[in-house]
Design a protein around this motif. Structure first.
Motif, PDB file in Angstrom:
ATOM      1  N   THR A  65       1.555  16.500 -51.792  1.00  0.00           N
ATOM      2  CA  THR A  65       1.631  16.990 -53.367  1.00  0.00           C
ATOM      3  C   THR A  65       1.698  15.821 -54.313  1.00  0.00           C
ATOM      4  OG1 THR A  65       4.220  16.624 -53.121  1.00  0.00           O
ATOM      5  CG2 THR A  65       3.017  18.718 -52.160  1.00  0.00           C
ATOM      6  N   GLY A  66       1.820  14.560 -54.087  1.00  0.00           N
ATOM      7  CA  GLY A  66       1.914  13.522 -54.927  1.00  0.00           C
ATOM      8  C   GLY A  66       3.272  13.232 -55.530  1.00  0.00           C
ATOM      9  N   GLU A  67       4.351  13.952 -55.136  1.00  0.00           N
ATOM     10  CA  GLU A  67       5.519  13.719 -55.557  1.00  0.00           C
ATOM     11  C   GLU A  67       6.049  12.536 -55.031  1.00  0.00           C
ATOM     12  OE1 GLU A  67       7.161  18.212 -56.076  1.00  0.00           O
ATOM     13  OE2 GLU A  67       7.916  17.051 -54.330  1.00  0.00           O
ATOM     14  N   LEU A  68       6.822  11.704 -56.322  1.00  0.00           N
ATOM     15  CA  LEU A  68       7.667  10.597 -55.692  1.00  0.00           C
ATOM     16  C   LEU A  68       9.097  10.745 -55.560  1.00  0.00           C
ATOM     17  CD1 LEU A  68       7.204   7.347 -55.303  1.00  0.00           C
ATOM     18  CD2 LEU A  68       7.712   7.269 -57.590  1.00  0.00           C
ATOM     19  N   TRP A  69       9.670  10.483 -54.464  1.00  0.00           N
ATOM     20  CA  TRP A  69      11.059  10.755 -54.514  1.00  0.00           C
ATOM     21  C   TRP A  69      11.804   9.124 -54.345  1.00  0.00           C
ATOM     22  CZ3 TRP A  69      13.720  15.790 -53.393  1.00  0.00           C
ATOM     23  CH2 TRP A  69      12.777  16.860 -53.427  1.00  0.00           C
ATOM     24  N   ILE A  70      13.036   9.413 -55.189  1.00  0.00           N
ATOM     25  CA  ILE A  70      13.543   7.982 -55.471  1.00  0.00           C
ATOM     26  C   ILE A  70      15.102   7.965 -54.701  1.00  0.00           C
ATOM     27  CG2 ILE A  70      14.329   6.034 -57.276  1.00  0.00           C
ATOM     28  CD1 ILE A  70      11.171   6.684 -57.167  1.00  0.00           C
ATOM     29  N   MET A  71      15.253   6.947 -54.253  1.00  0.00           N
ATOM     30  CA  MET A  71      16.801   6.708 -53.521  1.00  0.00           C
ATOM     31  C   MET A  71      17.833   6.347 -54.514  1.00  0.00           C
ATOM     32  SD  MET A  71      17.881   4.334 -50.222  1.00  0.00           S
ATOM     33  CE  MET A  71      18.812   3.355 -51.304  1.00  0.00           C
ATOM     34  N   ASP A  72      18.592   7.072 -54.537  1.00  0.00           N
ATOM     35  CA  ASP A  72      19.896   6.982 -55.396  1.00  0.00           C
ATOM     36  C   ASP A  72      20.715   5.661 -54.732  1.00  0.00           C
ATOM     37  OD1 ASP A  72      23.031   6.910 -55.980  1.00  0.00           O
ATOM     38  OD2 ASP A  72      22.237   8.310 -57.529  1.00  0.00           O
ATOM     39  N   ALA A  73      20.914   4.538 -55.430  1.00  0.00           N
ATOM     40  CA  ALA A  73      21.396   3.398 -55.056  1.00  0.00           C
ATOM     41  C   ALA A  73      22.662   3.437 -54.522  1.00  0.00           C
ATOM     42  CB  ALA A  73      21.220   2.232 -55.857  1.00  0.00           C
ATOM     43  N   VAL A 114      11.050  -2.850 -53.852  1.00  0.00           N
ATOM     44  CA  VAL A 114      11.136  -1.380 -53.305  1.00  0.00           C
ATOM     45  C   VAL A 114      10.544  -1.114 -51.900  1.00  0.00           C
ATOM     46  CG1 VAL A 114       9.902   0.772 -53.944  1.00  0.00           C
ATOM     47  CG2 VAL A 114      10.499  -0.873 -55.744  1.00  0.00           C
ATOM     48  N   ILE A 115      11.246  -0.612 -51.064  1.00  0.00           N
ATOM     49  CA  ILE A 115      10.963   0.072 -50.088  1.00  0.00           C
ATOM     50  C   ILE A 115      10.252   1.337 -50.125  1.00  0.00           C
ATOM     51  CG2 ILE A 115      11.495   0.360 -47.503  1.00  0.00           C
ATOM     52  CD1 ILE A 115      11.860  -2.491 -48.366  1.00  0.00           C
ATOM     53  N   MET A 116       8.878   1.468 -49.944  1.00  0.00           N
ATOM     54  CA  MET A 116       8.229   2.621 -50.229  1.00  0.00           C
ATOM     55  C   MET A 116       7.567   3.528 -48.907  1.00  0.00           C
ATOM     56  SD  MET A 116       5.087   3.541 -52.737  1.00  0.00           S
ATOM     57  CE  MET A 116       3.884   3.438 -51.668  1.00  0.00           C
ATOM     58  N   ASP A 141      20.881   9.497 -51.305  1.00  0.00           N
ATOM     59  CA  ASP A 141      20.198  10.503 -51.375  1.00  0.00           C
ATOM     60  C   ASP A 141      18.940  10.279 -52.268  1.00  0.00           C
ATOM     61  OD1 ASP A 141      21.898  12.127 -50.278  1.00  0.00           O
ATOM     62  OD2 ASP A 141      23.150  12.500 -52.113  1.00  0.00           O
ATOM     63  N   PHE A 142      17.894  10.964 -51.977  1.00  0.00           N
ATOM     64  CA  PHE A 142      16.596  11.310 -52.605  1.00  0.00           C
ATOM     65  C   PHE A 142      16.360  12.092 -53.547  1.00  0.00           C
ATOM     66  CE2 PHE A 142      15.964   8.378 -49.140  1.00  0.00           C
ATOM     67  CZ  PHE A 142      14.728   7.332 -49.352  1.00  0.00           C
ATOM     68  N   GLY A 143      15.934  11.905 -54.780  1.00  0.00           N
ATOM     69  CA  GLY A 143      15.391  13.143 -55.727  1.00  0.00           C
ATOM     70  C   GLY A 143      14.275  12.757 -56.584  1.00  0.00           C
ATOM     71  N   ARG A 144      13.797  13.723 -56.966  1.00  0.00           N
ATOM     72  CA  ARG A 144      12.539  13.327 -57.877  1.00  0.00           C
ATOM     73  C   ARG A 144      12.920  12.910 -59.467  1.00  0.00           C
ATOM     74  NH1 ARG A 144      10.509  18.818 -55.979  1.00  0.00           N
ATOM     75  NH2 ARG A 144      12.463  19.594 -56.685  1.00  0.00           N
ATOM     76  N   PRO A 145      12.193  11.614 -59.832  1.00  0.00           N
ATOM     77  CA  PRO A 145      12.708  11.026 -61.128  1.00  0.00           C
ATOM     78  C   PRO A 145      13.059  12.187 -62.023  1.00  0.00           C
ATOM     79  CG  PRO A 145      10.837   9.895 -59.996  1.00  0.00           C
ATOM     80  CD  PRO A 145      10.910  11.289 -59.264  1.00  0.00           C
TER      81      PRO A 145
END
Length: 226
Positions: free
Chosen positions: A195-203, A101-103, A207-211
């Motif tokens: 905000t504490g939000e985590l955004w995940i990259m679509d492989a 994971v690249i965070m 694009d990035f979106g919230r889980p």
């Protein structure tokens, strides 16, 4: 004799009486059997974005590499010193970790420096400047976009940098081979400190979106300013 920081000693005492005491058997097992983490996380040095805290992981679960702006350099077996590459090599080749994971995170100081053409070196070596050169082409393109605000440009480069690091991971022959075999999965994530939000990259799309809402519009169109 120089005194060790008292707040660290106090924290250690709390750790021993709290978490270590609660997980004593787990620590002993890890000491005797060795580590078997399920995920390698390349994260930023920023003290506000600790992966173990964000993902609520216990001892032995994550193999964490932290550097300025959570970047992976390209594969360069040139005989020089490559700390991040050495950690990746150990994690993938020795520990056989199946997830990388690249965070990234919002308000990253390294990314901010990359976008500032007037940033002066902090020392004669300019180690940060040279390191951030890994994203210089993207930074130059984003910085020239006058339609974006400063915070939007920073957010954009933080995401682009994550994708760039994943591309660089694939220049490592063993990472590329294991990914093609389905034995290693590459992931991108971005954490919003405010905000504490985590955004995940679509492989597939990048694009990035919230889980909780993976079908949302691309991050650049819908996310809050970093």
């Amino acid at each position: 004799m120089q005194q060790f920081p008292e707040h660290l000693l106090s924290g250690y005492r709390n750790f021993m009486s709290g978490r270590y005491n609660d997980e004593r058997d787990r620590y002993r097992t890890l000491a005797e059997a060795g580590q078997n983490p399920h995920t390698l996380v390349v994260a930023c040095c920023d003290s506000r974005a600790a992966p173990e805290t964000i993902f609520d992981c216990g001892p032995g679960e994550l193999f964490v590499v932290r550097n300025v702006a959570n970047m992976v350099p390209p594969y360069e077996p040139d005989g020089q010193y490559h700390a991040t590459s050495a950690a990746i090599e150990f994690a993938v080749q020795a520990l056989k970790i199946p997830n990388i994971v690249i965070m990234g995170h919002g308000r990253c100081g390294g990314i901010k420096a990359a976008l500032d053409p007037d940033m002066e070196p902090l020392s004669p070596g300019d180690f940060i400047g040279k390191w951030m050169g890994l994203v210089r082409p993207a930074a130059d393109q984003i910085q020239s976009n006058d339609l974006m605000t400063a915070s939007e440009r920073q957010t954009a480069l933080e995401r682009v940098s994550i994708r760039n690091s994943i591309s660089n991971l694939r220049t490592f022959p063993y990472v590329r081979a294991l990914e093609e075999q389905g034995k290693v999965l590459l992931h991108g994530a971005w954490f919003d400190i405010s905000t504490g939000e985590l955004w995940i990259m679509d492989a597939k799309t990048g694009d990035f979106g919230r889980p909780s809402d993976r079908s949302a519009a691309p991050l650049e169109d819908s996310e809050p300013a970093a």
